[in-house]
Design a protein around this motif. Sequence first.
Motif, PDB file in Angstrom:
ATOM      1  N   LEU A 134      11.480 -15.390  -0.722  1.00 53.74           N
ATOM      2  CA  LEU A 134      11.970 -14.027  -0.895  1.00 53.74           C
ATOM      3  C   LEU A 134      11.480 -13.221   0.302  1.00 53.74           C
ATOM      4  N   ILE A 135      12.433 -12.636   1.052  1.00 49.92           N
ATOM      5  CA  ILE A 135      12.057 -11.916   2.272  1.00 49.92           C
ATOM      6  C   ILE A 135      12.242 -10.414   2.071  1.00 49.92           C
ATOM      7  N   PHE A 136      11.134  -9.687   2.169  1.00 52.99           N
ATOM      8  CA  PHE A 136      11.172  -8.233   2.003  1.00 52.99           C
ATOM      9  C   PHE A 136      11.015  -7.560   3.370  1.00 52.99           C
ATOM     10  N   PRO A 137      12.056  -6.873   3.879  1.00 51.59           N
ATOM     11  CA  PRO A 137      11.893  -6.117   5.116  1.00 51.59           C
ATOM     12  C   PRO A 137      11.201  -4.778   4.798  1.00 51.59           C
ATOM     13  N   VAL A 138      10.102  -4.530   5.498  1.00 54.01           N
ATOM     14  CA  VAL A 138       9.264  -3.371   5.163  1.00 54.01           C
ATOM     15  C   VAL A 138       9.064  -2.509   6.397  1.00 54.01           C
ATOM     16  N   PRO A 174       0.842  -1.194   0.000  1.00 55.28           N
ATOM     17  CA  PRO A 174       0.000   0.000   0.000  1.00 55.28           C
ATOM     18  C   PRO A 174       0.881   1.249   0.000  1.00 55.28           C
ATOM     19  N   LYS A 175       0.351   2.350  -0.493  1.00 58.26           N
ATOM     20  CA  LYS A 175       1.098   3.621  -0.543  1.00 58.26           C
ATOM     21  C   LYS A 175       1.617   3.982   0.849  1.00 58.26           C
ATOM     22  N   GLY A 176       2.875   4.410   0.909  1.00 59.00           N
ATOM     23  CA  GLY A 176       3.446   4.824   2.188  1.00 59.00           C
ATOM     24  C   GLY A 176       4.341   3.765   2.806  1.00 59.00           C
ATOM     25  N   PHE A 177       4.077   2.502   2.505  1.00 61.68           N
ATOM     26  CA  PHE A 177       4.936   1.422   3.005  1.00 61.68           C
ATOM     27  C   PHE A 177       6.208   1.417   2.158  1.00 61.68           C
ATOM     28  N   LYS A 178       7.362   1.232   2.829  1.00 64.74           N
ATOM     29  CA  LYS A 178       8.638   1.318   2.113  1.00 64.74           C
ATOM     30  C   LYS A 178       9.583   0.197   2.517  1.00 64.74           C
ATOM     31  N   LEU A 179      10.630   0.057   1.698  1.00 65.54           N
ATOM     32  CA  LEU A 179      11.703  -0.882   2.039  1.00 65.54           C
ATOM     33  C   LEU A 179      12.392  -0.371   3.306  1.00 65.54           C
ATOM     34  N   ALA A 180      12.598  -1.256   4.289  1.00 64.86           N
ATOM     35  CA  ALA A 180      13.273  -0.848   5.526  1.00 64.86           C
ATOM     36  C   ALA A 180      14.736  -0.547   5.227  1.00 64.86           C
ATOM     37  N   SER A 181      15.290   0.458   5.914  1.00 66.51           N
ATOM     38  CA  SER A 181      16.701   0.781   5.681  1.00 66.51           C
ATOM     39  C   SER A 181      17.572  -0.216   6.442  1.00 66.51           C
ATOM     40  N   LYS A 182      18.850  -0.226   6.081  1.00 64.97           N
ATOM     41  CA  LYS A 182      19.759  -1.257   6.598  1.00 64.97           C
ATOM     42  C   LYS A 182      19.736  -1.358   8.117  1.00 64.97           C
ATOM     43  N   PRO A 224      13.503  -0.583  -4.822  1.00 66.09           N
ATOM     44  CA  PRO A 224      12.202  -0.026  -5.188  1.00 66.09           C
ATOM     45  C   PRO A 224      12.008  -0.116  -6.695  1.00 66.09           C
ATOM     46  N   TYR A 225      10.744  -0.226  -7.131  1.00 66.75           N
ATOM     47  CA  TYR A 225      10.438  -0.399  -8.549  1.00 66.75           C
ATOM     48  C   TYR A 225      10.880   0.814  -9.365  1.00 66.75           C
ATOM     49  N   SER A 226      10.540   2.003  -8.872  1.00 65.32           N
ATOM     50  CA  SER A 226      10.920   3.233  -9.574  1.00 65.32           C
ATOM     51  C   SER A 226      10.878   4.380  -8.581  1.00 65.32           C
TER      52      SER A 226
END
Length: 284
Positions: free
Chosen positions: A126-130, A78-86, A104-106
């Motif tokens: 596939l593990i995506f930290p969000v 959903p909008k606003g959710f992002k990849l977690a930083s290191k 990120p896609y773009s």
Amino acid sequence: YPVFAQQNYSNPRAANGKLACANCHLNQKAIEIEAPQGVLPNSVFEVEIKVPYDLSRKQIAANGKPAGLNVGGILILPKGFKLASKNQISEEVKAKNKGVFISPYSTEFDNILVVGPIAGKKHQELIFPVVAPDPAKDPDVKYLTYPFYAGGNRGRGQVYPTGEKSNINAFGATQAGQITNITTGEKGESQITIVNSEGNSTSQTLSAGLQLLVKQGDIVKQDQPLNIDPNVGGFGQEESEIVLQDSARILGYLAFCFCLLLTQIFLVIKKKQYEKVQAAELNF
Ligand code: HEM
């Protein structure tokens, strides 16, 4: 490859819900999503896409040689959710994702994450930290239940962005007729000559590594497959829901439950007291 989607589709999810990968990865194979049901603002959590396949299966590489499969995936949050930083990612997840590059896609869609290709032998998950957004900081984000979408792929695609077919395909006869000649070239490619009833001859080349279904002398129909479909991979997509939860709501709910418990207990006590009065009145 995810990059093919990034280069050719500004939005990887079409209006009918189809993810861009499915346009070139034509086989359908199941995936699974594992994600928390609800998350708090600013919390870091993981979304896992499982891309299972039979590890003993081999596909053919672009050069016609047998090769293992690679996997990749896309996660549309959903909008606003992002990849977690290191520094937000736990050591455990860091260790599992060693050598895996999620991006990120773009610039427009940083809520969409892609990964791959990565070796399927090591990674069927596939593990995506969000990191979840905070409605207090971002007025566009609300405490709601949101849908999200995931896609996972194993194995090479059937079409290149140019429209050209890859060698992972079943190739059909270009015309109906009899196969008069099959020769094998230097690199292992097969040249098949078909002569139709009018005597017109066509010749088509099947790349190396493909297993032929036909032999010299066979009569074939137009588009009849000449080789066994070498595709052992496939793409799958799923959707799920996630609640962006307000901690005040959880506390409020707990307080409500506690009040409910108290009123029930008081009711029982009152009933006991009334029973005593009734018993006393009987004695008069
Ligand atoms: C290869 C994933 C989109 C065409 C691959 C591979 C993965 C992958 C993991 C490597 C497979 C292997 O080596 O075993 C994805 C994902 C996509 C996506 C997750 C969406 C986000 C696309 C699109 C196209 C495409 C849109 C076509 C325009 C191909 C082709 C190959 C391939 C032709 C084989 C390349 C080669 O080895 O020559 N993809 N892909 N893919 N993909 Fe995709």
